[in-house]
Motif scaffolding. Structure first.
Motif, short mmCIF file in Angstrom:
data_model
loop_
_atom_site.label_atom_id
_atom_site.label_comp_id
_atom_site.label_asym_id
_atom_site.label_seq_id
_atom_site.Cartn_x
_atom_site.Cartn_y
_atom_site.Cartn_z
N MET A 1 2.54 4.32 1.37
CA MET A 1 3.67 4.40 2.69
C MET A 1 4.26 5.75 2.65
O MET A 1 4.71 6.03 1.67
CB MET A 1 4.65 3.15 2.28
CG MET A 1 5.56 3.06 3.57
SD MET A 1 6.67 1.65 3.11
CE MET A 1 7.80 1.58 4.59
N TYR B 1 2.03 1.93 5.91
CA TYR B 1 1.79 0.99 4.60
C TYR B 1 0.26 1.33 4.45
O TYR B 1 -0.55 1.05 5.12
CB TYR B 1 2.23 -0.07 4.34
CG TYR B 1 2.16 -0.45 2.85
CD1 TYR B 1 3.52 -0.32 2.25
CD2 TYR B 1 1.08 -1.11 2.10
CE1 TYR B 1 3.56 -0.79 0.89
CE2 TYR B 1 1.27 -1.36 0.83
CZ TYR B 1 2.51 -1.16 0.04
OH TYR B 1 2.67 -1.70 -1.26
N ILE C 1 7.87 -4.24 -2.46
CA ILE C 1 8.06 -2.85 -1.72
C ILE C 1 9.65 -2.70 -2.09
O ILE C 1 10.44 -3.26 -1.79
CB ILE C 1 7.73 -3.33 -0.28
CG1 ILE C 1 6.48 -3.97 0.20
CG2 ILE C 1 8.27 -2.13 0.50
CD1 ILE C 1 6.11 -4.16 1.22
N PRO D 1 7.77 4.96 -0.97
CA PRO D 1 8.31 3.59 -1.21
C PRO D 1 8.88 3.28 -2.80
O PRO D 1 8.36 3.85 -3.89
CB PRO D 1 7.24 2.47 -1.01
CG PRO D 1 6.20 3.28 -0.16
CD PRO D 1 6.23 4.76 -0.89
#
Length: 353
Positions: free
Chosen positions: A1, A101, A119, A198
């Protein structure tokens, strides 16, 4: 991501809440497959390209200049889908933030690969105090003890546990090899993108919630991250404390400039321009024989005639001593405003845990 970006609608909602003295409550993390292809985050987005699910937050915090949170996607609820896009949605249904992502295939029923995707996100944000991450008390983040029961752990080349996995796995936000974390929380990492990875935050000198990120607090007990913008890392020499700052500077040195003295000796002028002096006079009539006399008298009151009574000077030259002499010099400053080496700019990020 590559990171979440604030949407135009999200920015407007936060600004309105700030002006009104209220808050924007972010309640869900939405996710989708991007319509079958990778997406490019656009601040004008108001919905995901193709949403296939959402989940509440298992953790979250708002600190000065930053919001962060965590959500868990139960992969078995969405068998066969490909995760490509993620968004943060407010209680009013506004898509506040949006990001891409890496293509992640959620396994079909019975596929022994993964059960959950954790996440983590963090965003630097103006008026972060006007944003609240709504954490669902009925959903908790995966703990290490729970992970030991639900996932395998890898020790050397031996796998043990209920599932067989192809790679080392994420446990409570950390990647483990055997019993040790691969990367402890607090390590600064060079990052080539403009948004943090992330579960990471940029090192901008901002504070963080030590209760939310206890592992990070072990590395930075002050609760403040260092500001790494324009700064490089140096191995700590003896006599300095960790995280102490050192300003740029040059090693003490000097410059030498030498200008030789030269003796130019004695020079002569160019010969020429001989000059004959003349005496202005008149003839005298006082001759003894009564004739014209060759004697001359000088009388300023009488008319004068030029006579060459003084011998002509021959061509000649003059000597001009010059002698030894020196020159003065000056070394002008040159270079950049600060001491640098050849470099490539990276953002420094740190894992939130």
């Amino acid at each position: 991501m590559s990171g979440l970006i604030l949407t135009t609608a999200g920015a407007a909602a936060i600004e309105a809440a700030y002006q009104a003295g209220t808050v924007v409550k972010i309640t869900l993390a939405a996710f989708g497959d991007g319509g079958g292809k990778p997406i490019i985050p656009n601040p004008d987005a108001t919905v995901l390209v193709n949403k296939f699910g959402d989940a509440p937050f298992t953790g979250g915090a708002s600190t000065e200049g930053m919001i962060s949170g965590q959500t868990v996607i139960e992969a078995r609820k969405y068998p066969g889908n490909v995760l490509r896009e993620v968004g943060l949605v407010s209680a009013d249904g506004v898509l506040v933030a949006y990001g891409d992502y890496p293509d992640t295939v959620l396994p079909s029923d019975g596929a022994p690969v993964m059960k959950e995707i954790i996440i983590n996100f963090a965003m630097t944000l103006t008026h972060a105090e006007s944003v609240v991450i709504d954490v669902d008390p009925n959903v908790s983040a995966l703990t290490i003890s729970e992970a030991d029961k639900r996932y395998v752990k890898k020790t050397g080349d031996v796998m043990s546990g209920k599932l067989h996995v192809q790679n080392d796995i994420a446990v409570d936000g950390e990647v483990y090899i055997g019993d040790a974390p691969l990367l402890p929380a607090g390590v600064p990492l060079p990052w080539p993108l403009s948004s943090p990875a992330p579960g990471h935050a940029f090192l901008l000198g901002q504070g963080f919630d030590k209760a939310v990120y206890p592992r990070l607090a072990q590395a930075y007990p002050s609760g403040v991250l260092p500001d790494m913008r324009g700064i490089t890392i140096k191995g700590k020499p003896d006599g300095r404390e960790p995280l102490s700052f050192e300003a740029d500077g040059n090693k003490s040195h000097g410059h030498v400039m030498e200008i030789d003295s030269t003796d130019l000796g004695t020079k002569q002028t160019t010969p020429g321009g001989a000059y004959q002096l003349k005496l202005r006079s008149y003839r005298s009539n006082t001759s003894l024989d009564g004739g014209e006399s060759s004697r001359h008298s000088i009388d300023q009151d009488r008319g004068l005639t030029d006579y060459g009574l003084i011998e002509r000077l021959p061509d000649h030259a003059h000597s001009l001593p010059i002698g030894p002499h020196i020159h003065t010099g000056r070394i002008n400053p040159d270079g950049n405003p600060e001491t640098t080496v050849k470099n490539i700019a990276f953002n420094y990020i740190v894992r939130l845990a």
